[in-house]
Scaffold this active site. Structure first.
Site, mmCIF file in Angstrom:
data_model
loop_
_atom_site.group_PDB
_atom_site.id
_atom_site.type_symbol
_atom_site.label_atom_id
_atom_site.label_comp_id
_atom_site.label_asym_id
_atom_site.label_seq_id
_atom_site.Cartn_x
_atom_site.Cartn_y
_atom_site.Cartn_z
ATOM 1 N N GLY A 60 0.814 -1.500 0.134
ATOM 2 C CA GLY A 60 0.056 0.222 -0.117
ATOM 3 C C GLY A 60 1.007 1.334 -0.187
ATOM 4 N N CYS B 47 5.302 -6.492 1.014
ATOM 5 C CA CYS B 47 5.943 -4.969 1.059
ATOM 6 C C CYS B 47 5.622 -3.711 2.293
ATOM 7 C CB CYS B 47 4.991 -4.025 -0.095
ATOM 8 S SG CYS B 47 6.642 -2.319 -0.303
ATOM 9 N N TYR B 48 3.943 -3.289 1.996
ATOM 10 C CA TYR B 48 3.561 -2.494 3.301
ATOM 11 C C TYR B 48 3.273 -3.517 4.941
ATOM 12 C CZ TYR B 48 0.478 -0.196 6.213
ATOM 13 O OH TYR B 48 -0.577 0.884 6.801
ATOM 14 N N HIS C 155 6.797 -7.738 -3.725
ATOM 15 C CA HIS C 155 6.158 -8.398 -4.340
ATOM 16 C C HIS C 155 5.877 -9.710 -5.242
ATOM 17 C CE1 HIS C 155 3.836 -4.450 -3.220
ATOM 18 N NE2 HIS C 155 4.427 -4.230 -3.645
ATOM 19 N N GLU D 266 4.377 -11.562 -6.436
ATOM 20 C CA GLU D 266 2.562 -11.875 -6.705
ATOM 21 C C GLU D 266 2.815 -11.603 -8.163
ATOM 22 O OE1 GLU D 266 1.731 -8.065 -4.127
ATOM 23 O OE2 GLU D 266 2.794 -9.620 -4.211
ATOM 24 N N SER E 102 -23.609 -8.652 -24.124
ATOM 25 C CA SER E 102 -22.539 -8.376 -25.648
ATOM 26 C C SER E 102 -21.768 -8.774 -26.838
ATOM 27 C CB SER E 102 -20.932 -7.534 -24.410
ATOM 28 O OG SER E 102 -20.371 -8.398 -24.412
ATOM 29 N N GLY E 103 -21.357 -10.414 -26.045
ATOM 30 C CA GLY E 103 -21.338 -11.365 -27.072
ATOM 31 C C GLY E 103 -19.877 -11.733 -26.401
ATOM 32 N N VAL F 247 -16.829 -12.135 -23.430
ATOM 33 C CA VAL F 247 -16.605 -14.212 -22.804
ATOM 34 C C VAL F 247 -17.275 -13.479 -21.199
ATOM 35 C CG1 VAL F 247 -14.943 -15.276 -20.885
ATOM 36 C CG2 VAL F 247 -14.091 -14.180 -23.570
ATOM 37 N N ASP F 248 -17.459 -12.889 -20.336
ATOM 38 C CA ASP F 248 -17.802 -12.518 -19.377
ATOM 39 C C ASP F 248 -19.639 -12.696 -19.430
ATOM 40 O OD1 ASP F 248 -15.489 -11.745 -18.622
ATOM 41 O OD2 ASP F 248 -15.602 -9.357 -18.500
ATOM 42 N N LYS G 42 -10.526 -13.503 -14.677
ATOM 43 C CA LYS G 42 -11.181 -13.708 -16.745
ATOM 44 C C LYS G 42 -10.417 -15.401 -16.788
ATOM 45 C CE LYS G 42 -11.764 -11.105 -19.419
ATOM 46 N NZ LYS G 42 -13.432 -10.893 -20.068
#
Length: 519
Positions: A58, A84-85, A170, A172, A223-224, A226-227, A375
């Site tokens: 952060g 980190c923080y 980090h 990640e 929307s067509g 993926v989601d 996703k």
């Protein structure tokens, strides 16, 4: 959100990488959830705890953070990782000393193991991604230093008896040589966690979280992409709904998008109705050049058109919709709402058209089966539901569509040029078998005229930019390594086949410092 239902609860202190922590945990097969610090305190007071806790990075300095962390560090038996923080916080409140650094550590940094830490896994050169200025100068008596950087700065420490660990770097992010091993060490060696996250558990979580009444009517803004595609199929196949889908044609879509919608209408088994509002969008975008203003116009017009269509449909059919089905993903929620309010340490990155706004206007109950998924998880579920891979692995496409791939104001002519150029790029990626190896590819219209020669005549026409990037999650991106003959072919076709374009340029900017999209 009751975080005791998850293996890992990630306390968000405003890091731009917090959602990556959640992703990495799930890649290790562990359920994870992000929760702001204030909400975490409430969970702690109720004794509703996850199996392990991660303290994110952060922008704060521990010297300026006056919040009360007593109850957090009173959790002696909960495995805890500070990043980190989060590491500085753990040191500061447990007998260590944190000081302002004389020189910050940013970017790639080499690490050196102390006291033979995790030697069987950390073989060869170890490099990580640093982003900090404050430094832990000493650790408390109950801790030992396990990692240092070349400047002799403490880069990691571990409690001697409690399951507490801290990294200054980090692990990640994508950058680094042993990131997975560092996270595995905490999850499986320190926290002793057992994998609990796979396709079956994702679907079970959706069914348990959504108390759906199949007798009620479901409306989907489709929307067509993926989601919305996977959300609609989950509603149909998993929840037992019969969703009615409206696809709003804004006139800003690519050529392949129209073809895709027709394919879905024919082969998907969902009710999908196309609402043509292209002229309305173009009229409202006329002479508007500022990017955020374009986004808002597109978003507001979409809501207006969608709402009018729904009211018309309900009136004509004599039915009433009860649910609004949305393909909202976890990153949409994280990016659209600062976990600490408008004055918090993290900021709203961008507004998402499918997070808020529409339900309040239409008095519908939200149905968001993907709300806590990323996703890649959505795609995995789509494959498990037998959706074709080519539907699920289409390149990302922004909600405002080509409206934000035209620099300056949007016009019919500019739309034609960027649409034709984009389709040429799409065709050549397929022809050269490059589509699946590129994360996102598109063209941008630049309102810059340059001199060219077409035939034996002078031409003074516009410019198209080609952008090809590879990314894991969109947080960072690098240009795609593609054969030069491919770029040559794309450039030649665009300049020769798209009327009004004289020159094609290639964007080689990484993210950061640039963004993936131009607007």
């Amino acid at each position: 959100m009751n975080w005791q239902n998850f293996a890992v609860g990630i306390i968000d202190f405003g890091s731009q990488y917090t959602q990556l922590l959640a992703r990495r945990m799930r890649e290790l097969g562990l359920s994870s959830v992000i929760i702001p610090y204030e909400d975490a305190l409430a969970q702690i007071e109720k004794k509703q705890l996850p199996k392990a806790i991660i303290l994110s990075g952060g922008p704060h300095s521990v010297f300026l953070d006056n919040r009360n962390f007593k109850s957090l560090f009173a959790l002696k038996n909960i495995p805890m990782l500070g990043v980190c923080y989060g590491m500085q916080l753990m040191a500061h409140h447990n007998g260590g000393k944190v000081e302002k650094g004389e020189v910050g550590e940013y970017g790639h940094t080499e690490l050196f193991s102390q006291d033979n830490f995790y030697a069987e896994k950390l073989q060869g050169d170890v490099s990580v991604w640093m982003s900090h200025f404050d430094q832990v100068k000493s650790v408390g008596n109950d801790f030992k230093v396990i990692l240092k950087s070349p400047k002799n700065v403490i880069a990691g420490f571990q409690h001697n008896t409690l399951p507490w660990l801290a990294y200054q770097f980090h692990a990640e992010v994508d950058h680094g040589t042993h990131n997975r091993e560092f996270l595995e060490y905490f999850c499986f060696e320190v926290a002793k966690l057992k994998p609990d996250w796979d396709i079956d558990s994702m679907l079970e979580d959706i069914k348990a979280r959504i108390n759906f009444d199949p007798k009620k009517k479901v409306l989907c803004a489709f929307s067509g992409g993926v989601d919305s595609l996977v959300a609609a199929v989950i509603a149909q196949k998993v929840l037992g709904a019969d969703p009615y889908c409206f696809y709003v044609d804004t006139g800003l879509q690519r050529i392949q998008d129209a073809e895709h919608i027709k394919t879905l209408q024919t082969n998907l088994g969902l009710k999908i109705e196309v609402v043509d509002a292209s002229q309305l969008f173009l009229d409202r975008l006329a002479n508007v050049a500022e990017p955020e203003q374009k986004r808002k116009i597109i978003g507001h017009t979409f809501i207006e058109v969608f709402e009018q269509k729904v009211h018309q449909f309900e009136s004509e059919k004599g039915i009433k919709f009860d649910y609004l089905l949305q393909g909202t993903l976890y990153p949409d929620v994280i990016e659209s709402v600062s976990p600490h309010g408008k004055d918090g340490p993290s900021v709203t990155i961008k507004s998402h058209h499918n997070v808020g706004g529409l339900p309040e206007r239409m008095h519908l109950e939200l149905l968001e089966p993907l709300r806590f998924l990323f996703k890649d998880e959505v795609r995995r579920i789509g494959l498990s539901l037998d959706l074709p891979r080519q539907w699920l692995f289409r390149h990302p496409f922004p909600g405002p569509a080509l409206g934000v791939r035209i620099m300056g104001d949007v016009s019919v002519e500019r739309l034609r040029m960027v649409r034709e150029a984009d389709h040429i790029l799409y065709q050549e990626m397929l022809e050269h078998n490059l589509y699946d190896s590129i994360w996102q590819a598109f063209t941008v219209f630049l309102p810059v005229k340059t001199v060219g020669v077409k035939g034996d005549e002078r031409a003074y026409e516009e410019v198209i930019c080609v952008r090809l990037v590879n990314s894991f999650d969109g947080m960072t991106a690098k240009i795609s390594q593609v054969p030069f003959p491919f770029l040559e072919k794309v450039s030649s076709r665009i300049a020769n086949e798209v009327k009004g374009i004289t020159r094609v340029v290639y964007d080689i900017t990484s993210k950061p410092p640039g963004t993936i999209e131009w607007e």
